[in-house]
Design an enzyme around this catalytic site. Structure first.
Site, PDB file in Angstrom:
ATOM      1  N   GLN A   1    -118.074 -45.810  31.497  1.00 39.73           N
ATOM      2  CA  GLN A   1    -118.036 -46.881  30.569  1.00 39.73           C
ATOM      3  C   GLN A   1    -118.696 -46.508  29.294  1.00 39.73           C
ATOM      4  O   GLN A   1    -118.498 -47.200  28.362  1.00 39.73           O
ATOM      5  CB  GLN A   1    -118.860 -48.082  31.517  1.00 39.73           C
ATOM      6  CG  GLN A   1    -117.893 -48.478  32.425  1.00 39.73           C
ATOM      7  CD  GLN A   1    -119.153 -49.226  33.346  1.00 39.73           C
ATOM      8  OE1 GLN A   1    -119.239 -50.572  33.501  1.00 39.73           O
ATOM      9  NE2 GLN A   1    -120.006 -48.719  34.289  1.00 39.73           N
TER      10      GLN A   1
ATOM     11  N   GLY B   1    -129.871 -45.041  25.899  1.00 40.38           N
ATOM     12  CA  GLY B   1    -128.702 -44.835  26.312  1.00 40.38           C
ATOM     13  C   GLY B   1    -127.686 -44.520  25.332  1.00 40.38           C
ATOM     14  O   GLY B   1    -127.429 -45.411  24.442  1.00 40.38           O
TER      15      GLY B   1
ATOM     16  N   MET C   1    -121.483 -51.452  34.680  1.00 41.32           N
ATOM     17  CA  MET C   1    -123.053 -51.481  34.047  1.00 41.32           C
ATOM     18  C   MET C   1    -123.483 -52.914  33.236  1.00 41.32           C
ATOM     19  O   MET C   1    -122.787 -53.687  32.977  1.00 41.32           O
ATOM     20  CB  MET C   1    -123.110 -50.314  33.165  1.00 41.32           C
ATOM     21  CG  MET C   1    -123.452 -49.223  34.044  1.00 41.32           C
ATOM     22  SD  MET C   1    -123.463 -47.678  32.701  1.00 41.32           S
ATOM     23  CE  MET C   1    -124.036 -46.219  33.481  1.00 41.32           C
TER      24      MET C   1
ATOM     25  N   HIS D   1    -120.945 -43.812  34.250  1.00 44.57           N
ATOM     26  CA  HIS D   1    -121.050 -43.340  32.973  1.00 44.57           C
ATOM     27  C   HIS D   1    -119.938 -43.313  32.206  1.00 44.57           C
ATOM     28  O   HIS D   1    -119.842 -43.235  31.008  1.00 44.57           O
ATOM     29  CB  HIS D   1    -121.912 -42.379  32.903  1.00 44.57           C
ATOM     30  CG  HIS D   1    -123.644 -42.544  33.133  1.00 44.57           C
ATOM     31  ND1 HIS D   1    -124.022 -42.789  34.339  1.00 44.57           N
ATOM     32  CD2 HIS D   1    -124.524 -42.886  32.368  1.00 44.57           C
ATOM     33  CE1 HIS D   1    -125.141 -42.977  34.601  1.00 44.57           C
ATOM     34  NE2 HIS D   1    -125.519 -43.093  33.465  1.00 44.57           N
TER      35      HIS D   1
ATOM     36  N   THR E   1    -125.679 -50.836  22.340  1.00 46.22           N
ATOM     37  CA  THR E   1    -125.574 -50.754  23.659  1.00 46.22           C
ATOM     38  C   THR E   1    -124.352 -51.440  24.159  1.00 46.22           C
ATOM     39  O   THR E   1    -123.937 -52.454  23.787  1.00 46.22           O
ATOM     40  CB  THR E   1    -126.846 -51.419  24.179  1.00 46.22           C
ATOM     41  OG1 THR E   1    -126.560 -51.669  25.691  1.00 46.22           O
ATOM     42  CG2 THR E   1    -127.003 -52.875  23.737  1.00 46.22           C
ATOM     43  N   ILE E   2    -123.729 -50.627  25.218  1.00 47.38           N
ATOM     44  CA  ILE E   2    -122.568 -51.226  25.688  1.00 47.38           C
ATOM     45  C   ILE E   2    -122.832 -52.382  26.594  1.00 47.38           C
ATOM     46  O   ILE E   2    -121.978 -53.305  26.993  1.00 47.38           O
ATOM     47  CB  ILE E   2    -121.967 -50.182  26.804  1.00 47.38           C
ATOM     48  CG1 ILE E   2    -123.031 -50.071  27.848  1.00 47.38           C
ATOM     49  CG2 ILE E   2    -121.544 -48.731  26.227  1.00 47.38           C
ATOM     50  CD1 ILE E   2    -122.412 -49.355  29.355  1.00 47.38           C
ATOM     51  N   ASP E   3    -124.246 -52.826  26.855  1.00 44.96           N
ATOM     52  CA  ASP E   3    -124.594 -54.020  27.476  1.00 44.96           C
ATOM     53  C   ASP E   3    -124.528 -55.319  26.782  1.00 44.96           C
ATOM     54  O   ASP E   3    -124.261 -56.368  27.191  1.00 44.96           O
ATOM     55  CB  ASP E   3    -126.085 -53.899  27.709  1.00 44.96           C
ATOM     56  CG  ASP E   3    -126.459 -52.652  28.921  1.00 44.96           C
ATOM     57  OD1 ASP E   3    -125.425 -52.234  29.302  1.00 44.96           O
ATOM     58  OD2 ASP E   3    -127.506 -52.318  28.810  1.00 44.96           O
TER      59      ASP E   3
ATOM     60  N   GLY F   1    -135.553 -51.266  23.809  1.00 46.64           N
ATOM     61  CA  GLY F   1    -136.690 -50.604  24.108  1.00 46.64           C
ATOM     62  C   GLY F   1    -137.097 -49.497  22.786  1.00 46.64           C
ATOM     63  O   GLY F   1    -138.105 -49.580  22.330  1.00 46.64           O
TER      64      GLY F   1
HETATM   65  O1  F6P Z   1    -128.318 -49.826  28.920  1.00 44.68           O
HETATM   66  C1  F6P Z   1    -127.165 -48.890  28.873  1.00 44.68           C
HETATM   67  C2  F6P Z   1    -127.045 -48.462  30.659  1.00 44.68           C
HETATM   68  O2  F6P Z   1    -125.756 -47.947  30.338  1.00 44.68           O
HETATM   69  C3  F6P Z   1    -127.056 -49.524  31.447  1.00 44.68           C
HETATM   70  O3  F6P Z   1    -125.854 -50.415  31.406  1.00 44.68           O
HETATM   71  C4  F6P Z   1    -127.140 -49.012  32.867  1.00 44.68           C
HETATM   72  O4  F6P Z   1    -127.819 -49.885  33.688  1.00 44.68           O
HETATM   73  C5  F6P Z   1    -128.230 -47.778  32.338  1.00 44.68           C
HETATM   74  O5  F6P Z   1    -128.081 -47.924  30.678  1.00 44.68           O
HETATM   75  C6  F6P Z   1    -128.076 -46.505  32.997  1.00 44.68           C
HETATM   76  O6  F6P Z   1    -129.040 -45.698  32.471  1.00 44.68           O
HETATM   77  P1  F6P Z   1    -129.113 -44.266  32.903  1.00 44.68           P
HETATM   78  O7  F6P Z   1    -128.218 -43.523  31.588  1.00 44.68           O
HETATM   79  O8  F6P Z   1    -130.282 -43.550  32.505  1.00 44.68           O
HETATM   80  O9  F6P Z   1    -128.511 -43.903  34.209  1.00 44.68           O
END
Ligand code: F6P
Length: 357
Positions: A283, A11, A179, A281, A135-137, A114
């Site tokens: 975010q 992502g 997210m 998104h 990652t924003i997470d 990943g």
């Molecule tokens: O890992 C980053 C993230 O934005 C998570 O916070 C979120 O759950 C996921 O990716 C969303 O994934 P996608 O872009 O496939 O919808």
């Protein structure tokens, strides 16, 4: 080394372009060529490349996303070759050969856990590789914070400040879904900085009745309330809310739907008008803030230095002011916050913010 390659996968997040720029300019200074691999591991396997020069990275650090493109589905050692029959093949060696045939001697991969797990395999199979976590997470052991986290907090705060005014006007509860996958960092930091009254995290299951009682008190006191809920938070005894399963994705679960569910439950139990919003998104988008630009540039340069000095097999991180490196972990595990020990949880609790426990 005379030529290296760089790619972004997983992502996207703000700050990726600053890392790319730092790698390219550091390489240019040493007379090393840089090949950009397009669209993450898809481009690695299929051979989609572009040359990266001083000119091509001019001003890119202020752009969100990644100029190289990304994908959070493909994995080179388990690559979907036949969608109709869901047939996968290991394309690692073939991908490395393509790079080596072009004269590429080392690779920098920017990604989440990943992506960096596949980077580990590329390194083990003979392509010297260094990883940069993003990652924003903020859910990676290798770097605290991760690139993108700081900007994402700002995006959450911007969004919640806009729903706060309408919540006040209408005496409403607003439930904002944030997210972060299985980690509560973005919800905790974004919720706290935006003045949320209740913060619900994946690391602490909530008691719905207690949340509702608290909301009645808050509404009496100050007309409106903001609940910041993490996309994978759950009520005690219940399971996470899954929005969809993406079968050809490495991380198959996509969380989502908890804010809508919770808003309905709150309205039914309290009688207070309640609305939900999924920040989604937004975010992950927009211009990276200065801290993300600085951090990403430092990590980009450090990754480059390690690679050309033969120190491959590492992920570069940042801890406080210090640049760090750790070996690619064998096990993929998202970092979660330790609820009872987290300093910001403690501060928030001391200030009366409620966590549903
Ligand atoms: O890992 C980053 C993230 O934005 C998570 O916070 C979120 O759950 C996921 O990716 C969303 O994934 P996608 O872009 O496939 O919808």
């Amino acid at each position: 080394m005379k030529k290296i390659a760089i790619m972004t996968a997983g992502g996207d997040c703000p700050g990726l372009n600053a890392a790319i720029k730092a790698v390219v300019l550091s390489a240019v200074q040493k007379g090393i060529e840089v090949v950009g691999i397009l669209d993450g591991y898809k481009g690695l396997v299929e051979g989609y490349y572009t040359d990266l020069t001083k000119q091509s990275v001019e001003n890119i650090e202020i752009l969100g996303g990644t100029i190289l493109g990304s994908s959070n589905k493909e994995c080179p050692f388990y690559y979907l070759v036949d969608k109709a029959n869901m047939k996968y093949e290991d394309k690692t060696d073939e991908s490395i050969k393509k790079l080596k045939d072009m004269g590429v001697e080392g690779l920098i991969v920017i990604g989440g856990d990943g992506t960096l797990d596949s980077a580990r395999v590329l390194n083990e199979r003979g392509m010297p590789t260094v990883g940069i976590p993003k990652t924003i997470d903020n859910d990676m052991e290798a770097s605290t914070p991760t690139i993108g986290f700081s900007t994402a907090i700002g995006n959450v705060v911007d969004a919640i400040s806009k729903i706060r005014t309408t919540a006040y006007s209408h005496r409403r509860v607003m439930v904002a879904e944030i997210m972060g996958r299985t980690s509560g960092y973005l919800t905790l930091y974004g919720g706290f900085a935006s003045g949320a009254d209740i913060i619900l995290l994946p690391e602490k299951d909530y008691d719905l009745d207690l949340v509702c009682n608290k909301l009645k008190e808050i509404i009496k006191e100050k007309r409106c309330a903001i609940v910041a809920v993490s996309e994978s938070a759950k009520e005690i005894g219940k399971s996470e809310t899954i929005a969809k399963i993406i079968s050809d994705s490495f991380e198959q679960k996509r969380y989502g739907g908890i804010a809508e569910k919770l808003a309905k439950e709150i309205e039914a139990k309290t009688g207070i008008e309640t609305r939900h919003i999924v920040l989604g998104h937004i975010q992950r988008g927009g211009t990276p803030n200065p801290m993300d630009i600085i951090q990403a540039s430092q990590q980009g340069n450090y990754a480059f230095e390690l690679l050309i000095n033969g120190e491959n097999g590492f992920i570069v991180g940042i801890k406080g002011d210090t640049l760090t490196k750790m070996e690619f972990p064998k096990e993929r595990k998202a970092r979660q916050l330790i609820f009872d020990e987290n300093p910001l949880v403690k501060t928030a609790k001391a200030m009366g913010i409620y966590f549903g426990d």
